[in-house]
Structure formats: C-alpha cells, structure tokens
Design a protein around this motif. Sequence first.
Motif, mmCIF file in Angstrom:
data_model
loop_
_atom_site.group_PDB
_atom_site.id
_atom_site.type_symbol
_atom_site.label_atom_id
_atom_site.label_comp_id
_atom_site.label_asym_id
_atom_site.label_seq_id
_atom_site.Cartn_x
_atom_site.Cartn_y
_atom_site.Cartn_z
ATOM 1 N N ASP A 341 0.972 -1.284 -0.100
ATOM 2 C CA ASP A 341 0.019 -0.054 0.078
ATOM 3 C C ASP A 341 0.865 1.277 0.226
ATOM 4 O O ASP A 341 0.400 2.364 -0.247
ATOM 5 C CB ASP A 341 -0.995 -0.050 1.183
ATOM 6 C CG ASP A 341 -0.309 -0.033 2.456
ATOM 7 O OD1 ASP A 341 0.492 -1.053 2.972
ATOM 8 O OD2 ASP A 341 -0.168 0.830 3.164
ATOM 9 N N ARG A 346 -1.999 8.706 -2.600
ATOM 10 C CA ARG A 346 -3.127 9.490 -3.130
ATOM 11 C C ARG A 346 -3.008 10.899 -2.787
ATOM 12 O O ARG A 346 -2.847 11.267 -1.574
ATOM 13 C CB ARG A 346 -4.542 9.026 -2.668
ATOM 14 C CG ARG A 346 -5.543 9.723 -3.216
ATOM 15 C CD ARG A 346 -6.789 8.917 -2.885
ATOM 16 N NE ARG A 346 -8.094 9.615 -3.313
ATOM 17 C CZ ARG A 346 -8.760 10.776 -2.983
ATOM 18 N NH1 ARG A 346 -8.425 11.005 -1.556
ATOM 19 N NH2 ARG A 346 -9.758 11.187 -3.427
ATOM 20 N N GLU A 350 -7.836 10.548 -8.312
ATOM 21 C CA GLU A 350 -9.117 9.336 -8.272
ATOM 22 C C GLU A 350 -8.836 8.031 -8.892
ATOM 23 O O GLU A 350 -9.905 7.308 -8.625
ATOM 24 C CB GLU A 350 -10.525 10.335 -8.495
ATOM 25 C CG GLU A 350 -10.753 11.368 -7.842
ATOM 26 C CD GLU A 350 -11.857 12.325 -8.511
ATOM 27 O OE1 GLU A 350 -12.250 11.890 -9.636
ATOM 28 O OE2 GLU A 350 -12.545 13.265 -7.882
ATOM 29 N N LEU A 367 -3.688 -1.803 -6.246
ATOM 30 C CA LEU A 367 -4.849 -1.191 -5.848
ATOM 31 C C LEU A 367 -5.459 -1.631 -4.572
ATOM 32 O O LEU A 367 -6.061 -1.093 -3.900
ATOM 33 C CB LEU A 367 -5.521 -0.955 -7.061
ATOM 34 C CG LEU A 367 -6.669 0.125 -7.006
ATOM 35 C CD1 LEU A 367 -5.939 1.607 -6.937
ATOM 36 C CD2 LEU A 367 -7.835 -0.248 -8.553
ATOM 37 N N TRP A 370 -3.913 -0.790 -1.610
ATOM 38 C CA TRP A 370 -4.167 0.665 -0.995
ATOM 39 C C TRP A 370 -5.672 0.618 -0.511
ATOM 40 O O TRP A 370 -5.853 1.173 0.633
ATOM 41 C CB TRP A 370 -4.295 1.605 -2.151
ATOM 42 C CG TRP A 370 -4.749 2.795 -2.063
ATOM 43 C CD1 TRP A 370 -5.959 3.406 -2.330
ATOM 44 C CD2 TRP A 370 -4.108 3.957 -1.231
ATOM 45 N NE1 TRP A 370 -6.051 4.516 -1.743
ATOM 46 C CE2 TRP A 370 -4.973 4.985 -1.250
ATOM 47 C CE3 TRP A 370 -2.566 4.031 -0.819
ATOM 48 C CZ2 TRP A 370 -4.538 6.109 -0.825
ATOM 49 C CZ3 TRP A 370 -2.449 5.305 -0.323
ATOM 50 C CH2 TRP A 370 -3.389 6.320 -0.423
ATOM 51 N N ALA A 371 -6.472 -0.114 -1.064
ATOM 52 C CA ALA A 371 -8.078 0.034 -0.845
ATOM 53 C C ALA A 371 -7.993 -0.476 0.830
ATOM 54 O O ALA A 371 -8.786 -0.012 1.639
ATOM 55 C CB ALA A 371 -8.972 -0.721 -1.764
ATOM 56 N N HIS A 374 -6.707 2.039 3.086
ATOM 57 C CA HIS A 374 -7.156 3.633 2.900
ATOM 58 C C HIS A 374 -8.643 3.139 2.538
ATOM 59 O O HIS A 374 -9.027 3.770 1.505
ATOM 60 C CB HIS A 374 -6.379 4.212 2.241
ATOM 61 C CG HIS A 374 -5.026 4.466 2.511
ATOM 62 N ND1 HIS A 374 -4.669 5.290 3.410
ATOM 63 C CD2 HIS A 374 -4.079 3.712 2.004
ATOM 64 C CE1 HIS A 374 -3.003 5.027 3.512
ATOM 65 N NE2 HIS A 374 -2.850 4.119 2.466
ATOM 66 N N PRO A 375 -9.445 2.488 3.387
ATOM 67 C CA PRO A 375 -10.953 2.357 2.735
ATOM 68 C C PRO A 375 -11.616 3.685 2.659
ATOM 69 O O PRO A 375 -12.615 3.745 1.798
ATOM 70 C CB PRO A 375 -11.469 1.617 4.106
ATOM 71 C CG PRO A 375 -10.818 1.753 5.070
ATOM 72 C CD PRO A 375 -9.197 1.901 4.764
ATOM 73 N N GLU A 377 -10.394 6.333 1.316
ATOM 74 C CA GLU A 377 -9.844 7.200 0.164
ATOM 75 C C GLU A 377 -9.634 6.332 -1.165
ATOM 76 O O GLU A 377 -8.648 5.829 -1.449
ATOM 77 C CB GLU A 377 -8.487 7.579 0.429
ATOM 78 C CG GLU A 377 -8.211 8.313 1.726
ATOM 79 C CD GLU A 377 -6.765 8.732 2.026
ATOM 80 O OE1 GLU A 377 -6.220 9.437 1.148
ATOM 81 O OE2 GLU A 377 -6.344 8.357 3.043
ATOM 82 N N PRO A 378 -10.913 5.781 -1.576
ATOM 83 C CA PRO A 378 -10.983 4.873 -2.687
ATOM 84 C C PRO A 378 -10.287 5.583 -3.957
ATOM 85 O O PRO A 378 -10.413 6.522 -4.225
ATOM 86 C CB PRO A 378 -12.299 4.605 -2.856
ATOM 87 C CG PRO A 378 -13.087 5.692 -2.361
ATOM 88 C CD PRO A 378 -12.311 6.517 -1.365
ATOM 89 N N LEU A 379 -9.857 4.505 -4.932
ATOM 90 C CA LEU A 379 -9.439 5.034 -6.236
ATOM 91 C C LEU A 379 -10.112 3.829 -7.297
ATOM 92 O O LEU A 379 -10.078 2.876 -6.695
ATOM 93 C CB LEU A 379 -7.841 4.809 -6.172
ATOM 94 C CG LEU A 379 -6.867 5.680 -5.391
ATOM 95 C CD1 LEU A 379 -5.414 5.244 -5.250
ATOM 96 C CD2 LEU A 379 -6.693 6.902 -6.253
ATOM 97 N N THR A 380 -10.257 4.586 -8.401
ATOM 98 C CA THR A 380 -10.805 3.588 -9.351
ATOM 99 C C THR A 380 -9.727 3.131 -10.439
ATOM 100 O O THR A 380 -8.729 3.941 -10.484
ATOM 101 C CB THR A 380 -12.012 4.373 -10.103
ATOM 102 O OG1 THR A 380 -12.288 3.542 -11.087
ATOM 103 C CG2 THR A 380 -11.374 5.617 -10.638
#
Length: 417
Positions: A341, A346, A350, A367, A370-371, A374-375, A377-380
Amino acid sequence: MKRRHVLALAGLPALGGCASTPHAPVENPLGWAGVGNTTGGARAIPEHIFDVHDRAGLDAALRLGDKPKIIRVHRFINLCPAGPETFMEPGFSFDAFDRAFDPATWGRDDPKGALEDARKHSARRHAEVAQVRLPSNTTLIGVAPGAGFDRGGFLLDKVSNIVIRDLRFSDAYDYFPEWQPRDNGHGEWNSEYDNVSLRGADRVWVDHCHFDDGQRPDRLEPIRLGQRVQHHDGLLDITNGSDLVTVSWCRFQAHDKTMLIGSSDSRTTDEGLLRVTLHHNHFHACKERTPRVRYGRVHVVSNLFSADRAEDFGYSLGVGIHSRLYSEHNRWELPPSVTADKLIRRLKGEAFFDQGSRLNGQQVDILAAWAAAHPAEPLTVDVGWRPDEFYDAAALRPAQPDELPGQIRNGVGPRRA
C-alpha cells in the motif's frame, strides 16, 4: 552530408540500426516522444555538429539557437565553479538573514525587506550562470566516459524537439534557497534548480542518463531556522504544460523529491498535456515523486524502484489531481517493512491502474493493498486511456519478466561510462 553519416557523428545509430537487446540504441524513442516524432538535431548540417570539452564550447554551440544542432560532450563539465560569494549582493549574509527571519521573532509571515530583496538578486545572478537554457532542435549527447555536467542544471523552457542521451547530470545546487515559513506548517527551505527541468517543452527524449546530487547531498546540510537547508529541487521535473516526453533507461540516485509531472493543482490548462512515458528506469534510494503526477496521461512501465533502507523510501507513484497514471510491469525491491500500500500515495487523485507489477519478486495488487489500508480514500482503475491506443506499448513490456530487474540494472545510465 548524408543523414546516415550525421547520425553516426552524433553517436546515434544510422537508419535501420539494430535494437536486438532491451537497452540497445534506437533511432526513434518509444512511447509518447515517439508519437511526437522527436528527432532532436538529426537534421544538423556538418557545420552544426559540435565537440564540446568545456563550458565555453557549450555556450558557443548554444548560440546557434533553434537551428538543428548536435552537441557531443566529451568531459564532465563544471557549469558553475564559483562559490556563493561571487554572486552575493552587497549587504546580504546568511547569518543576518537567519537573525532577521527567525520565526521566534519574525513569525510566520513571508520574508520581505532589504535582506530578502538581496537574496533574490543574489539568486538571479547565480541562475544566470548555473542554469543553462537548451534551445529547440538539439541533440545533447555524451560521447566519452564520464561525460556530463556538474554544479548546474538545464532548463528546457517553451522549446521543442530535444534529445538528451548518455550523460550524467549532477548537483544542481542552489546557493540561495528560499525560506517559506508556512510550508508544511513549520517552514521549509525550497530551492529552485533541477538537474533538468522541462517547462512548457514538448517532444523531448531523455535516454540513458544518470541523475544525482553529487558530493553535496541535502542530508549533509546544516539546520537553519529550525529546518535542514535544501539546496536541490528535483532531478528531472516535467511541468508547465510540457508534452510528448519519454524518459528511458535512466538511473536516478539517492534523492528526495525526484520527478514532478504537473505544476500545481490549480493549473487546469495542463489538461490534455503532460503525456509522458517512463520505461526501463532505475530509481534507487529515491524517497518520493518517481513520479508525482497531476493532470497527465503518464505511462510508467518496466521500471525498477529500489532502496536498501526503509528510511530512504516514502512512496513511488503520486496520484495527483486529475492524473491518469497507467502503471504496469514495474518492479520494487525494498526492505520487508515496506508494504504494497505504500508504493503509491493519493494526492487528490481519483484513478490509478496497475498490472503485472511485483514487490520483492512476488506479484502484487497495488490497488487492492491501497484499498485495504485506506478504505476512506478509494481509487478507481478507470484512468480513461490505454497506451496501446497511441503507440506500441507491447514493445515496452518485458518478454522475460523474471529477468527484468537485471536487464534494467545492467542497461541504465550512460553507455560510455
């Protein structure tokens, strides 16, 4: 003179040159600089091919301006041998500056008055010598062991069609850094110079170069106004709407804020620009910004990120505002305490895409890591583009994934070193 012979004089391969190994010379860059048909000084006439051994020879070659030129560098050239006293305005001293703007008495307002004006004037005088402006349609290439530049930096400001290869860029040292008392809440010293800086430049290829801070790393600098003085900025920054850039087979060594792509969150005019490809580079002991991206469509593929100590690593890929960072097949070799992570950060971004990457030899889902960490602070994964839509991205992916770290270590940097 035929173009084939001009290319040979430049240290570039002739038409039809072989690219049988991953780090063999190629006539044209891959990635975004290739989309831009970046040729540098390939159209130079014989009289505009220069062999440079010192600063005077470099300056003479650059006086040609934007006409196609090839500058062949034979030595490690000190761009600014003079010390700070040469550029210091009367009435300025570092001790007087520190006494005047000590936060305990001055507070957190920006410095102003005669001492700050003298610092700015001193800095401008230094920049006139230490900053070299590279004009359009230029190939700058090292042709001898150790060729490169020390104690200064190169500025590519609103220029086009530049090729830089086989050179070492070291110690772009700012004698008169700026004190910003509110930076990070406690104040920071910030310098102006990068080893190479692209500002509004397009069609640029930087290949097989080495970037470092030389013998004066910032970690050895004294504490002033409560903070360690910073005399170096980035190693290679790409800002102010620069576009169609490839950085390939370069080594970036022992630096903090290494590569910035995109100037500021508020510079919305960068949208649609900052198209950059980074492939087969080695970032060793580079703490962060490898790169840190705003706005740009940046392809980071088949690079190696390494550090021997956890304290030398903060993050690699900075997901900044409106960034469209497409990462694939990168390799991280880091101390066990650095978890997946932490490979990205970030920074108001996004979206982030990654595939095929490995951490210490193991496949890693950056990803997902990271998720999990950092639940909130989501990234797509939808970055809105794919490199394959614009150039031959398959040529940049490893044919033998297990051998990629070794190929990078053996292939990066100047080939005549």
